[in-house]
Design a protein around this motif. Structure first.
Motif, PDB file in Angstrom:
ATOM      1  N   TYR A  95       0.841  -1.206   0.000  1.00 18.56           N
ATOM      2  CA  TYR A  95       0.000   0.000   0.000  1.00 18.56           C
ATOM      3  C   TYR A  95       0.879   1.261   0.000  1.00 18.56           C
ATOM      4  O   TYR A  95       0.624   2.206  -0.750  1.00 18.56           O
ATOM      5  CB  TYR A  95      -0.921   0.000   1.217  1.00 18.56           C
ATOM      6  CG  TYR A  95      -1.841   1.193   1.277  1.00 18.56           C
ATOM      7  CD1 TYR A  95      -2.939   1.284   0.434  1.00 18.56           C
ATOM      8  CD2 TYR A  95      -1.584   2.247   2.144  1.00 18.56           C
ATOM      9  CE1 TYR A  95      -3.769   2.386   0.469  1.00 18.56           C
ATOM     10  CE2 TYR A  95      -2.415   3.352   2.183  1.00 18.56           C
ATOM     11  CZ  TYR A  95      -3.508   3.418   1.348  1.00 18.56           C
ATOM     12  OH  TYR A  95      -4.325   4.516   1.374  1.00 18.56           O
ATOM     13  N   GLN A  96       1.916   1.255   0.831  1.00 15.97           N
ATOM     14  CA  GLN A  96       2.811   2.406   0.879  1.00 15.97           C
ATOM     15  C   GLN A  96       3.546   2.584  -0.451  1.00 15.97           C
ATOM     16  O   GLN A  96       3.829   3.705  -0.879  1.00 15.97           O
ATOM     17  CB  GLN A  96       3.812   2.247   2.025  1.00 15.97           C
ATOM     18  CG  GLN A  96       3.188   2.293   3.411  1.00 15.97           C
ATOM     19  CD  GLN A  96       2.415   3.580   3.671  1.00 15.97           C
ATOM     20  OE1 GLN A  96       2.777   4.648   3.180  1.00 15.97           O
ATOM     21  NE2 GLN A  96       1.341   3.482   4.433  1.00 15.97           N
ATOM     22  N   ARG A  99       1.265   4.342  -2.777  1.00 11.13           N
ATOM     23  CA  ARG A  99       1.260   5.764  -2.455  1.00 11.13           C
ATOM     24  C   ARG A  99       2.528   6.436  -2.979  1.00 11.13           C
ATOM     25  O   ARG A  99       2.524   7.608  -3.340  1.00 11.13           O
ATOM     26  CB  ARG A  99       1.187   5.997  -0.943  1.00 11.13           C
ATOM     27  CG  ARG A  99      -0.131   5.615  -0.293  1.00 11.13           C
ATOM     28  CD  ARG A  99      -0.154   6.030   1.178  1.00 11.13           C
ATOM     29  NE  ARG A  99      -0.895   7.274   1.346  1.00 11.13           N
ATOM     30  CZ  ARG A  99      -0.367   8.420   1.745  1.00 11.13           C
ATOM     31  NH1 ARG A  99       0.906   8.506   1.999  1.00 11.13           N
ATOM     32  NH2 ARG A  99      -1.119   9.494   1.887  1.00 11.13           N
ATOM     33  N   SER A 142      -6.502   2.242   3.531  1.00 15.23           N
ATOM     34  CA  SER A 142      -6.909   3.647   3.513  1.00 15.23           C
ATOM     35  C   SER A 142      -7.680   3.999   4.783  1.00 15.23           C
ATOM     36  O   SER A 142      -7.756   5.160   5.172  1.00 15.23           O
ATOM     37  CB  SER A 142      -7.761   3.952   2.281  1.00 15.23           C
ATOM     38  OG  SER A 142      -8.981   3.244   2.315  1.00 15.23           O
ATOM     39  N   PRO A 148      -4.408  12.333   3.237  1.00 12.38           N
ATOM     40  CA  PRO A 148      -3.868  12.486   1.877  1.00 12.38           C
ATOM     41  C   PRO A 148      -2.912  13.673   1.800  1.00 12.38           C
ATOM     42  O   PRO A 148      -2.944  14.563   2.636  1.00 12.38           O
ATOM     43  CB  PRO A 148      -5.122  12.746   1.033  1.00 12.38           C
ATOM     44  CG  PRO A 148      -6.245  12.218   1.835  1.00 12.38           C
ATOM     45  CD  PRO A 148      -5.860  12.405   3.272  1.00 12.38           C
ATOM     46  N   GLN A 208      -2.564   6.075  -8.048  1.00 16.31           N
ATOM     47  CA  GLN A 208      -2.506   7.125  -7.029  1.00 16.31           C
ATOM     48  C   GLN A 208      -3.854   7.838  -6.911  1.00 16.31           C
ATOM     49  O   GLN A 208      -4.244   8.249  -5.823  1.00 16.31           O
ATOM     50  CB  GLN A 208      -1.400   8.121  -7.356  1.00 16.31           C
ATOM     51  CG  GLN A 208      -0.001   7.593  -7.049  1.00 16.31           C
ATOM     52  CD  GLN A 208       0.989   8.718  -6.798  1.00 16.31           C
ATOM     53  OE1 GLN A 208       0.908   9.784  -7.402  1.00 16.31           O
ATOM     54  NE2 GLN A 208       1.921   8.479  -5.901  1.00 16.31           N
ATOM     55  N   VAL A 211      -6.031   5.583  -4.724  1.00 19.78           N
ATOM     56  CA  VAL A 211      -5.609   5.689  -3.332  1.00 19.78           C
ATOM     57  C   VAL A 211      -6.093   7.014  -2.745  1.00 19.78           C
ATOM     58  O   VAL A 211      -6.647   7.068  -1.640  1.00 19.78           O
ATOM     59  CB  VAL A 211      -4.069   5.588  -3.224  1.00 19.78           C
ATOM     60  CG1 VAL A 211      -3.592   5.965  -1.824  1.00 19.78           C
ATOM     61  CG2 VAL A 211      -3.609   4.171  -3.565  1.00 19.78           C
ATOM     62  N   GLU A 215      -8.560   7.785   0.512  1.00 20.00           N
ATOM     63  CA  GLU A 215      -8.047   8.529   1.655  1.00 20.00           C
ATOM     64  C   GLU A 215      -8.808   9.834   1.881  1.00 20.00           C
ATOM     65  O   GLU A 215      -8.945  10.303   3.001  1.00 20.00           O
ATOM     66  CB  GLU A 215      -6.555   8.798   1.471  1.00 20.00           C
ATOM     67  CG  GLU A 215      -5.720   7.522   1.532  1.00 20.00           C
ATOM     68  CD  GLU A 215      -4.237   7.792   1.390  1.00 20.00           C
ATOM     69  OE1 GLU A 215      -3.863   8.954   1.120  1.00 20.00           O
ATOM     70  OE2 GLU A 215      -3.460   6.832   1.544  1.00 20.00           O
TER      71      GLU A 215
END
Length: 222
Positions: A95-96, A99, A142, A148, A208, A211, A215
């Motif tokens: 997940y990171q 991002r 999230s 964000p 992105q 994501v 978020e």
């Protein structure tokens, strides 16, 4: 005239994994493995030297992990495409990495066809968002993610109502064609909306954007 080969760099600290993926991908039409790296630091230098179309990136590595390596690679080359590899699906490190700018992820036990298809999708400029597992990953993490990126949040008010609608549909995993069908407009119109969304929010791709939508709570995790 034949199409240009998709040039791939494989990054993993395990030699057997690198060799296995090399054999699988080199056997696929239209794909060529141009190099390997044993850690994130080597990956960054190899990307500069070889300019691959797609980087297959392991997450957990010595020297420089896949998250930080992804961040450095996409910061240095806006066209770089990173496809993250992981051994299990609900991985917060993945997940990171999303991002940080990765275009998607695949499980290490993916079939040769799934691996090749993933490389082709990412190389074409699309995000590997269709698999439900990717949406589940984004949904899960999230919920507990940090807020964000402030610049993007400041610009969310700049989106038109239609652009916001398209952003939500991107986050739900729909392709441009599916969004166009849903909104009853031309696919070219959706492509224009997507481009404007990415520019306004300062995001690099659909992953992105997805994501960000979760978020920012434009899509409710559930």
């Amino acid at each position: 005239m034949s199409e240009a080969l998709i040039r791939v760099l494989i990054v993993d600290d395990q030699a057997m994994v690198r060799e296995g993926f090399s054999v699988l991908l080199n056997a696929m039409p239209g794909i060529e493995v141009v190099g390997e790296a044993v850690d994130g630091r080597q990956a960054v230098s190899q990307v500069k030297a070889l300019r691959p179309d797609v980087v297959l990136m392991d997450i957990r590595m010595p020297e420089l992990n896949g998250i930080d390596a992804t961040r450095e690679i996409v910061a240095a080359d806006a066209d770089a495409k990173v496809l993250v590899l992981t051994t299990f699906d609900l991985d917060e490190y993945v997940y990171q990495a999303l991002r940080a700018g990765a275009s998607g992820f695949l499980l290490k036990d993916a079939s040769a066809r799934q691996l090749a298809d993933g490389v082709r999708v990412v190389a074409s400029g699309e995000a590997l968002l269709a698999p439900t597992v990717t949406r589940r990953l984004i949904t899960e993490f999230s919920k507990i993610a940090e807020a964000p990126r402030p610049p993007a949040m400041a610009r969310i008010g700049d989106l038109t109502e239609r652009e916001t609608e398209v952003l939500v549909l991107i986050a739900q995993g729909l392709s441009n064609l599916e969004i166009a069908s849903h909104l009853v407009v031309a696919e070219s119109t959706i492509k224009t909306h997507v481009s404007r969304i990415l520019v306004k929010l300062g995001l690099r791709d659909r992953t992105q954007a997805a994501v960000f939508a979760y978020e920012a709570r434009l899509v409710t995790p559930g």
